[in-house]
Design a protein around this motif. Structure first.
Motif, PDB file in Angstrom:
ATOM      1  N   CYS A  21       0.686  -1.233  -0.039  1.00 49.08           N
ATOM      2  CA  CYS A  21      -0.003  -0.172  -0.015  1.00 49.08           C
ATOM      3  C   CYS A  21       0.836   1.420   0.016  1.00 49.08           C
ATOM      4  CB  CYS A  21      -0.931  -0.255   1.205  1.00 49.08           C
ATOM      5  SG  CYS A  21      -2.306  -1.482   1.144  1.00 49.08           S
ATOM      6  N   TRP A  22       2.241   1.157   0.484  1.00 50.19           N
ATOM      7  CA  TRP A  22       2.912   2.405   0.420  1.00 50.19           C
ATOM      8  C   TRP A  22       3.800   2.511  -1.160  1.00 50.19           C
ATOM      9  CZ3 TRP A  22       3.420   6.562   3.617  1.00 50.19           C
ATOM     10  CH2 TRP A  22       2.753   6.639   4.729  1.00 50.19           C
ATOM     11  N   GLU A  23       3.522   1.683  -1.920  1.00 48.10           N
ATOM     12  CA  GLU A  23       4.076   1.873  -3.174  1.00 48.10           C
ATOM     13  C   GLU A  23       3.878   3.158  -3.849  1.00 48.10           C
ATOM     14  OE1 GLU A  23       3.850  -1.473  -6.339  1.00 48.10           O
ATOM     15  OE2 GLU A  23       4.854  -1.834  -4.502  1.00 48.10           O
ATOM     16  N   GLY A  24       4.985   3.834  -4.485  1.00 47.52           N
ATOM     17  CA  GLY A  24       4.780   5.210  -5.200  1.00 47.52           C
ATOM     18  C   GLY A  24       5.168   6.472  -4.155  1.00 47.52           C
ATOM     19  N   TYR A  25       5.434   6.043  -2.949  1.00 50.41           N
ATOM     20  CA  TYR A  25       5.914   7.123  -2.032  1.00 50.41           C
ATOM     21  C   TYR A  25       7.281   7.429  -2.247  1.00 50.41           C
ATOM     22  CZ  TYR A  25       5.368   9.762   2.325  1.00 50.41           C
ATOM     23  OH  TYR A  25       5.570  10.692   3.329  1.00 50.41           O
ATOM     24  N   PRO A  26       7.465   8.858  -2.085  1.00 44.55           N
ATOM     25  CA  PRO A  26       8.896   9.400  -2.675  1.00 44.55           C
ATOM     26  C   PRO A  26       9.969   8.895  -1.801  1.00 44.55           C
ATOM     27  CG  PRO A  26       7.404  11.102  -1.840  1.00 44.55           C
ATOM     28  CD  PRO A  26       6.520   9.859  -1.806  1.00 44.55           C
ATOM     29  N   TYR A  27       9.687   8.263  -0.507  1.00 40.31           N
ATOM     30  CA  TYR A  27      10.770   7.720   0.289  1.00 40.31           C
ATOM     31  C   TYR A  27      10.736   6.131   0.592  1.00 40.31           C
ATOM     32  CZ  TYR A  27      12.096  12.380   1.711  1.00 40.31           C
ATOM     33  OH  TYR A  27      12.130  13.978   1.589  1.00 40.31           O
ATOM     34  N   ALA A  28      11.696   5.528   0.903  1.00 43.92           N
ATOM     35  CA  ALA A  28      11.594   3.997   0.858  1.00 43.92           C
ATOM     36  C   ALA A  28      10.835   3.610   2.137  1.00 43.92           C
ATOM     37  CB  ALA A  28      13.137   3.546   1.172  1.00 43.92           C
ATOM     38  N   GLU A  58      -8.916  -9.304   1.765  1.00 45.44           N
ATOM     39  CA  GLU A  58      -7.522  -8.866   1.595  1.00 45.44           C
ATOM     40  C   GLU A  58      -7.438  -7.392   2.092  1.00 45.44           C
ATOM     41  OE1 GLU A  58      -3.775  -9.148  -1.389  1.00 45.44           O
ATOM     42  OE2 GLU A  58      -5.859  -8.367  -2.304  1.00 45.44           O
ATOM     43  N   ILE A  59      -6.332  -7.019   2.997  1.00 47.44           N
ATOM     44  CA  ILE A  59      -6.263  -5.585   3.332  1.00 47.44           C
ATOM     45  C   ILE A  59      -6.084  -4.831   2.014  1.00 47.44           C
ATOM     46  CG2 ILE A  59      -5.001  -3.968   4.587  1.00 47.44           C
ATOM     47  CD1 ILE A  59      -4.742  -6.164   6.697  1.00 47.44           C
ATOM     48  N   VAL A  60      -6.666  -3.871   1.778  1.00 46.82           N
ATOM     49  CA  VAL A  60      -6.247  -2.679   0.278  1.00 46.82           C
ATOM     50  C   VAL A  60      -6.111  -1.537   1.014  1.00 46.82           C
ATOM     51  CG1 VAL A  60      -7.321  -4.489  -1.274  1.00 46.82           C
ATOM     52  CG2 VAL A  60      -8.883  -2.523  -0.077  1.00 46.82           C
ATOM     53  N   GLY A  61      -6.128  -1.160   2.191  1.00 48.88           N
ATOM     54  CA  GLY A  61      -5.807   0.271   2.736  1.00 48.88           C
ATOM     55  C   GLY A  61      -6.000   0.243   3.953  1.00 48.88           C
ATOM     56  N   ILE A  79      -3.553   3.266   0.828  1.00 50.36           N
ATOM     57  CA  ILE A  79      -4.305   2.681  -0.145  1.00 50.36           C
ATOM     58  C   ILE A  79      -3.663   1.948  -1.069  1.00 50.36           C
ATOM     59  CG2 ILE A  79      -6.292   2.834  -1.536  1.00 50.36           C
ATOM     60  CD1 ILE A  79      -7.466   3.588   1.135  1.00 50.36           C
ATOM     61  N   ASP A  80      -3.741   0.669  -1.395  1.00 52.70           N
ATOM     62  CA  ASP A  80      -3.035  -0.148  -2.338  1.00 52.70           C
ATOM     63  C   ASP A  80      -3.335   0.724  -3.765  1.00 52.70           C
ATOM     64  OD1 ASP A  80      -3.237  -2.129  -4.675  1.00 52.70           O
ATOM     65  OD2 ASP A  80      -3.342  -3.457  -3.226  1.00 52.70           O
ATOM     66  N   PRO A  81      -2.287   0.696  -4.596  1.00 59.61           N
ATOM     67  CA  PRO A  81      -2.228   1.604  -5.729  1.00 59.61           C
ATOM     68  C   PRO A  81      -3.464   1.051  -6.940  1.00 59.61           C
ATOM     69  CG  PRO A  81       0.182   0.731  -5.308  1.00 59.61           C
ATOM     70  CD  PRO A  81      -1.069  -0.087  -4.397  1.00 59.61           C
ATOM     71  N   LEU A  82      -3.830  -0.159  -6.303  1.00 60.70           N
ATOM     72  CA  LEU A  82      -5.014  -0.706  -7.621  1.00 60.70           C
ATOM     73  C   LEU A  82      -6.110  -0.038  -7.076  1.00 60.70           C
ATOM     74  CD1 LEU A  82      -3.995  -4.361  -7.818  1.00 60.70           C
ATOM     75  CD2 LEU A  82      -3.533  -2.431  -9.545  1.00 60.70           C
ATOM     76  N   TYR A  83      -6.414   0.391  -6.110  1.00 60.95           N
ATOM     77  CA  TYR A  83      -7.666   0.798  -5.310  1.00 60.95           C
ATOM     78  C   TYR A  83      -7.614   2.519  -5.192  1.00 60.95           C
ATOM     79  CZ  TYR A  83      -8.579  -4.039  -4.439  1.00 60.95           C
ATOM     80  OH  TYR A  83      -9.113  -5.164  -4.778  1.00 60.95           O
ATOM     81  N   ARG A  84      -6.649   3.138  -5.686  1.00 61.22           N
ATOM     82  CA  ARG A  84      -6.471   4.385  -5.507  1.00 61.22           C
ATOM     83  C   ARG A  84      -7.297   5.202  -6.257  1.00 61.22           C
ATOM     84  NH1 ARG A  84       0.158   4.920  -4.673  1.00 61.22           N
ATOM     85  NH2 ARG A  84       0.136   3.571  -2.741  1.00 61.22           N
ATOM     86  N   GLY A  85      -7.745   6.516  -5.902  1.00 65.80           N
ATOM     87  CA  GLY A  85      -8.545   7.569  -6.751  1.00 65.80           C
ATOM     88  C   GLY A  85     -10.140   7.204  -6.749  1.00 65.80           C
TER      89      GLY A  85
END
Ligand SMILES: CC(C)(COP(=O)(O)OP(=O)(O)OC[C@H]1O[C@@H](n2cnc3c(N)ncnc32)[C@H](O)[C@@H]1OP(=O)(O)O)[C@@H](O)C(=O)NCCC(=O)NCCS
Length: 272
Positions: A21-28, A58-61, A79-85
């Motif tokens: 769910c943290w994918e895409g965040y600017p920091y590791a 399944e936890i998506v956020g 939030i899981d990238p597939l479920y954002r927006g």
């Protein structure tokens, strides 16, 4: 899709959900299981009052609520990238605040990078920007600022002496610089100048700077110089409220590498 607390969820499942769910965040932000355990323990995260969003089990956020008496702190929300927006974060976070109210919490604090659209959700749900927290992350080789050769001296002190001087100096710590949180780390090395008007706290000998403060302008240059000599030229000053240290760094031409907003929501009391 349903909302549920994180009570009883295994560390393995939490770690997998966090890393997804943290994918895409600017920091590791990737965690291993033992790091997840340590995060939950050090932050005092109450899983029974932390919310998750599930799709087919399944936890998506989720969001983590850390508890300190009647105050809460958001120790991660995503939030899981597939479920954002899809406005799911808004639903999740609204429920998270309701859960905080069940604990009779009076306020909840969080930090968010200034360009993160999560701010829209936080503002909508009653959070207000309290202050800016500046991050300076510089490797020695990228830093034009060099330690002064002479005239900088700090002495090693006990943690009690350190935190007493910091309180007297009027430093208002952000959540992860609170005394109770910092004391959960070991080994700690605390340093103060001669008259106790500036100090720094390291995890291990010069390995990681956890805290730094000065209570007057004269000490800012000396403390930065001392930190640089102690940390072999690197500067890792995180979540620093605007103060003499940040003013000195800016004067030396050093911009913050990032800015976070400290946001606070005051929660209405639920009548029973
Ligand atoms: C930030 C995050 C939680 C938002 O999740 P989300 O499910 O996409 O959020 P929502 O769909 O509920 O939208 C939230 C708001 O952001 C806006 N938004 C969503 N995606 C956006 C994008 N790519 N660019 C700009 N705005 C966007 C939405 O319009 C909405 O605003 P509105 O309520 O005024 O319409 C998600 O991107 C994430 O997990 N990122 C990585 C971890 C992170 O940054 N967590 C927050 C740390 S403080």
């Amino acid at each position: 899709m349903n909302l549920a607390t994180l009570e009883g969820v295994s560390t393995e499942e939490l770690t997998k959900a966090w890393n997804r769910c943290w994918e895409g965040y600017p920091y590791a932000t990737k965690f291993r299981e033992h790091q997840m355990e340590a995060w939950i323990e050090k932050c005092k995260i109450d899983l029974a009052h932390s919310m998750s969003l599930k799709d087919n089990g399944e936890i998506v956020g989720f969001s983590f609520l850390a508890v300190d008496g009647l105050e809460g702190w958001v120790a991660g929300a995503c939030i899981d990238p597939l479920y954002r927006g899809n406005n799911l974060f808004t639903d999740l976070f609204r429920k998270q605040l309701e859960k905080a109210q069940e604990l009779d919490m009076v306020k909840v604090t969080l930090e968010v990078l200034e360009n993160n659209h999560a701010i829209r959700v936080y503002s909508k749900l009653g959070f207000q920007i309290q202050r800016e927290l500046l991050l300076f992350r510089y490797k020695g080789e990228d830093l034009s600022l060099k330690p002064r050769k002479k005239g900088v001296f700090l002495r090693k002190v006990s943690l009690d002496e350190y935190f007493l001087a910091r309180n007297v100096g009027g430093f208002k710590p952000p959540w992860q610089r609170r005394e109770s949180y910092l004391r959960s780390f070991a080994p700690l090395e605390a340093w103060l100048n001669n008259d106790g008007s500036s100090g720094a706290l390291f995890l291990g000998p010069g390995e990681l700077l956890l805290d730094a403060w000065v209570s007057n302008w004269q000490e800012a240059e000396k403390l930065i110089s001392w930190i640089l000599s102690f940390s072999k030229g690197d500067l890792n000053l995180l979540n620093q409220p605007k103060d003499y240290l940040t003013a000195y760094l800016t004067q030396q031409g050093l911009s913050p590498t990032d800015i976070q907003y400290e946001m606070i929501a005051y929660l209405p009391v639920i009548e029973s």
